[in-house]
Design a protein around this motif. Structure first.
Motif, mmCIF file in Angstrom:
data_model
loop_
_atom_site.group_PDB
_atom_site.id
_atom_site.type_symbol
_atom_site.label_atom_id
_atom_site.label_comp_id
_atom_site.label_asym_id
_atom_site.label_seq_id
_atom_site.Cartn_x
_atom_site.Cartn_y
_atom_site.Cartn_z
ATOM 1 N N ALA A 109 40.054 53.692 46.689
ATOM 2 C CA ALA A 109 41.692 52.975 47.343
ATOM 3 C C ALA A 109 41.860 52.776 45.339
ATOM 4 C CB ALA A 109 41.475 52.346 47.896
ATOM 5 N N SER A 110 41.109 52.308 45.112
ATOM 6 C CA SER A 110 41.212 51.494 43.149
ATOM 7 C C SER A 110 42.026 52.215 42.784
ATOM 8 C CB SER A 110 40.233 50.399 43.421
ATOM 9 O OG SER A 110 40.404 50.023 41.269
ATOM 10 N N GLU A 111 43.050 51.782 41.743
ATOM 11 C CA GLU A 111 44.009 52.806 40.495
ATOM 12 C C GLU A 111 42.379 52.293 39.710
ATOM 13 O OE1 GLU A 111 47.773 54.110 38.866
ATOM 14 O OE2 GLU A 111 47.839 52.305 40.435
ATOM 15 N N HIS A 112 42.803 51.286 39.544
ATOM 16 C CA HIS A 112 41.578 51.010 38.152
ATOM 17 C C HIS A 112 40.583 52.170 38.343
ATOM 18 C CE1 HIS A 112 44.729 48.396 37.094
ATOM 19 N NE2 HIS A 112 44.882 47.588 38.260
ATOM 20 N N HIS A 113 39.845 51.949 39.115
ATOM 21 C CA HIS A 113 38.149 51.854 39.723
ATOM 22 C C HIS A 113 38.510 53.903 39.288
ATOM 23 C CE1 HIS A 113 34.327 53.176 41.000
ATOM 24 N NE2 HIS A 113 34.959 53.595 41.971
ATOM 25 N N ALA A 114 39.458 54.446 40.749
ATOM 26 C CA ALA A 114 39.582 55.847 39.726
ATOM 27 C C ALA A 114 39.630 56.424 38.683
ATOM 28 C CB ALA A 114 40.479 56.262 40.960
ATOM 29 N N GLU A 278 38.902 37.153 46.551
ATOM 30 C CA GLU A 278 37.983 37.530 45.165
ATOM 31 C C GLU A 278 37.064 37.765 45.558
ATOM 32 O OE1 GLU A 278 39.859 36.830 42.181
ATOM 33 O OE2 GLU A 278 41.256 36.642 42.279
ATOM 34 N N MET A 279 36.458 38.037 44.304
ATOM 35 C CA MET A 279 35.021 38.169 44.468
ATOM 36 C C MET A 279 33.955 38.031 42.411
ATOM 37 S SD MET A 279 35.744 42.444 46.535
ATOM 38 C CE MET A 279 34.073 42.890 47.264
ATOM 39 N N ALA A 280 33.069 37.564 43.356
ATOM 40 C CA ALA A 280 32.177 38.033 42.534
ATOM 41 C C ALA A 280 30.528 38.614 42.845
ATOM 42 C CB ALA A 280 31.436 36.372 42.885
ATOM 43 N N VAL A 281 30.443 38.930 41.823
ATOM 44 C CA VAL A 281 29.349 40.275 42.006
ATOM 45 C C VAL A 281 27.912 39.022 40.983
ATOM 46 C CG1 VAL A 281 28.461 42.365 41.027
ATOM 47 C CG2 VAL A 281 30.995 42.315 41.852
ATOM 48 N N ARG A 290 33.785 39.783 38.401
ATOM 49 C CA ARG A 290 35.192 38.972 39.383
ATOM 50 C C ARG A 290 35.878 40.232 40.338
ATOM 51 N NH1 ARG A 290 33.205 34.155 40.659
ATOM 52 N NH2 ARG A 290 32.293 32.917 38.625
ATOM 53 N N PRO A 291 36.143 40.683 40.654
ATOM 54 C CA PRO A 291 36.793 41.985 41.517
ATOM 55 C C PRO A 291 37.979 41.113 41.779
ATOM 56 C CG PRO A 291 34.845 42.919 41.555
ATOM 57 C CD PRO A 291 34.383 41.491 40.941
ATOM 58 N N PRO A 292 39.452 41.620 41.829
ATOM 59 C CA PRO A 292 40.440 40.851 42.842
ATOM 60 C C PRO A 292 40.191 42.137 43.851
ATOM 61 C CG PRO A 292 41.394 41.969 40.646
ATOM 62 C CD PRO A 292 39.844 41.792 40.837
ATOM 63 N N PRO A 328 41.687 45.651 36.555
ATOM 64 C CA PRO A 328 42.362 45.513 34.884
ATOM 65 C C PRO A 328 41.671 45.781 33.562
ATOM 66 C CG PRO A 328 43.866 43.989 35.320
ATOM 67 C CD PRO A 328 43.162 44.278 36.923
ATOM 68 N N GLU A 329 40.866 44.134 33.555
ATOM 69 C CA GLU A 329 40.377 43.709 32.449
ATOM 70 C C GLU A 329 38.675 44.416 32.742
ATOM 71 O OE1 GLU A 329 41.947 42.352 30.536
ATOM 72 O OE2 GLU A 329 43.410 41.991 32.255
ATOM 73 N N LYS A 330 38.104 44.417 31.960
ATOM 74 C CA LYS A 330 36.630 44.557 31.899
ATOM 75 C C LYS A 330 35.622 44.004 32.691
ATOM 76 C CE LYS A 330 32.592 46.189 29.171
ATOM 77 N NZ LYS A 330 32.296 46.148 27.684
ATOM 78 N N ASP A 331 35.860 43.088 32.896
ATOM 79 C CA ASP A 331 35.434 41.843 33.928
ATOM 80 C C ASP A 331 35.459 41.747 35.824
ATOM 81 O OD1 ASP A 331 37.758 39.831 33.707
ATOM 82 O OD2 ASP A 331 36.330 38.178 33.336
ATOM 83 N N GLN A 332 36.673 42.511 35.542
ATOM 84 C CA GLN A 332 36.614 42.749 36.649
ATOM 85 C C GLN A 332 36.404 44.537 37.404
ATOM 86 O OE1 GLN A 332 40.837 42.739 36.157
ATOM 87 N NE2 GLN A 332 41.468 40.047 37.506
ATOM 88 N N ARG A 333 35.581 44.818 36.806
ATOM 89 C CA ARG A 333 34.946 45.901 37.270
ATOM 90 C C ARG A 333 34.220 46.061 38.177
ATOM 91 N NH1 ARG A 333 34.797 48.742 31.411
ATOM 92 N NH2 ARG A 333 37.156 48.822 30.680
#
Length: 399
Positions: A109-114, A278-281, A290-292, A328-333
């Motif tokens: 469901a994430s447009e950025h991931h897809a 807010e998530m943190a991996v 930190r994926p939102p 949208p940011e690299k550190d949010q993947r």
């Protein structure tokens, strides 16, 4: 009697009250609620046998009116004196899978991931497939391999074939990955032939958990055409032990990103069910992403509506997950395949260059959401450690 002290800033305050299944050295698994650094045994505290069971399913099946009444009773109870026998220290219990999983569906469901994966796998084509903005894409997973946080994950084996290989080979996955996701647990099912509309989402879904949908990217890449993920996904999916009730997420509700083209009528929401989470991996103790969740294109209400629109029934204990959460940011993947761009851009983890998971690695995913008066609601974490493969590390080729 015990008065439970909730430390300032605790993610498990009165506004949260997540449910889980726990045991102690002297008693088997039963349902409890997390309050601060304590767990309240609901079978004892509320004198109700539905909580003396090793899963939440019987309680969840009782429906939203019962959920609301129980939440109100627990709130009143923990603000006063609780029977001593009903209170356990959260650091001294064992947590179990909180519900019996019926079916398991994982979305995308994430447009950025897809879009990121589309650019990685199809660099000369449009990142999104033509159907992606018309429906929540998903696949049916394996309910029997959903495990609770803390369960070790054995590296899977299977067939792999890179473009350079003349034929497939068999062996342990070399591109073992994670997917940071949010999962939703069905409390009240639906009969065969009756879809669940978006507006009935909260009548059926009990709460949310964190999910790590472990993924063997090399096995997945070889097998997924034409029918989609199979062995590359089915070996393990980890979930957090605490189920955060939907009622605790009221302050986290937000609109989804603009959906264009406008979805078909059955996917249109009267009230938005986007969530500001807010998530943190963490990879071996180091936060790498930190994926939102608020950026997710499709909402969980739309996922459930699509999952049942063909008449498929839902059952108590069904789990459906969002798919990888990425911003949208690299550190949010929310997956290492994105963070390292298919392994071509290694990360530095504790001083070492890393791409995919190695044996002994441990990954933890945590998350919080807005609560009342500036507080934060915590999900706890979902954690897993990679063990070596149990198959022979052979290099047998198909013949």
């Amino acid at each position: 009697m015990t008065r439970i002290d909730v430390p300032d800033g605790s993610p498990f305050g009165i506004a949260n009250l997540p449910y889980g299944v726990f045991s102690t050295p002297g008693a088997g698994p039963r349902v409890g609620v997390r309050v601060g650094d304590s767990v309240v045994d609901l079978a004892v505290a509320l004198d109700d046998d539905v909580f003396a069971r090793p899963s939440l399913n019987a309680f969840m099946a009782q429906g939203p009116r019962r959920w609301a009444e129980t939440r109100e009773r627990i709130t009143e109870l923990v603000q006063g004196d609780v029977p001593d026998a009903a209170v356990a220290d959260a650091s001294e219990i064992t947590l179990h899978l909180p519900f019996e999983v019926g079916d398991y569906v994982d979305f995308y469901a994430s447009e950025h991931h897809a879009s990121n994966l589309g650019r990685l796998f199809r660099p000369d084509s449009e990142p999104l497939m033509p159907n992606w903005k018309h429906l929540p894409v998903g696949y049916h997973g394996r309910a029997g391999t959903v495990v609770v946080s803390g369960t070790d994950i054995v590296r899977p084996c299977g067939q792999r074939k890179t473009p350079a290989d003349p034929a497939p080979v068999f062996g342990p996955s070399r591109r073992l990955d994670i997917e940071a996701e949010l999962g939703f647990v069905v409390g009240v099912g639906s009969p065969l032939g009756r879809p669940i509309p978006c507006e009935d989402f909260a009548e059926h879904v009990f709460g949310a958990v964190l999910v790590n949908d472990w993924s063997a990217r090399d096995i997945q890449a070889w097998e997924y055409v034409p029918l989609g993920p199979f062995l590359g996904k089915s070996f393990a999916t980890s979930v957090s032990p605490w189920v955060v009730p939907l009622a605790a997420l009221e302050h986290a509700r937000t609109a989804t990103p603009p959906q264009q083209p406008e979805p078909l009528p059955y996917l249109r929401e009267k009230e938005p069910w986007g969530l500001d989470i807010e998530m943190a991996v963490s990879w071996n103790g180091q936060v790498v992403s930190r994926p939102p969740y608020r950026t997710m294109y499709w909402s969980p209400a739309q996922m459930l509506a699509h999952m049942t629109v063909n008449g498929a029934s839902a059952r108590t204990g069904d789990l459906f997950a969002s798919g990888t959460v990425s911003g949208p940011e690299k550190d949010q993947r929310g997956a290492f395949i994105e963070l390292t761009w298919g392994g071509r851009e290694p990360l530095r983890v504790n001083g070492e260059e890393r791409t995919f998971l190695e044996d002994g690695d441990e990954v933890a995913i945590a998350a919080t959401a807005p609560g009342p008066d500036g507080s934060r609601i915590g999900f706890g974490e979902v954690r897993g450690r990679i063990l070596p493969a149990s198959c022979a590390p052979g290099n047998e080729r198909a013949g």
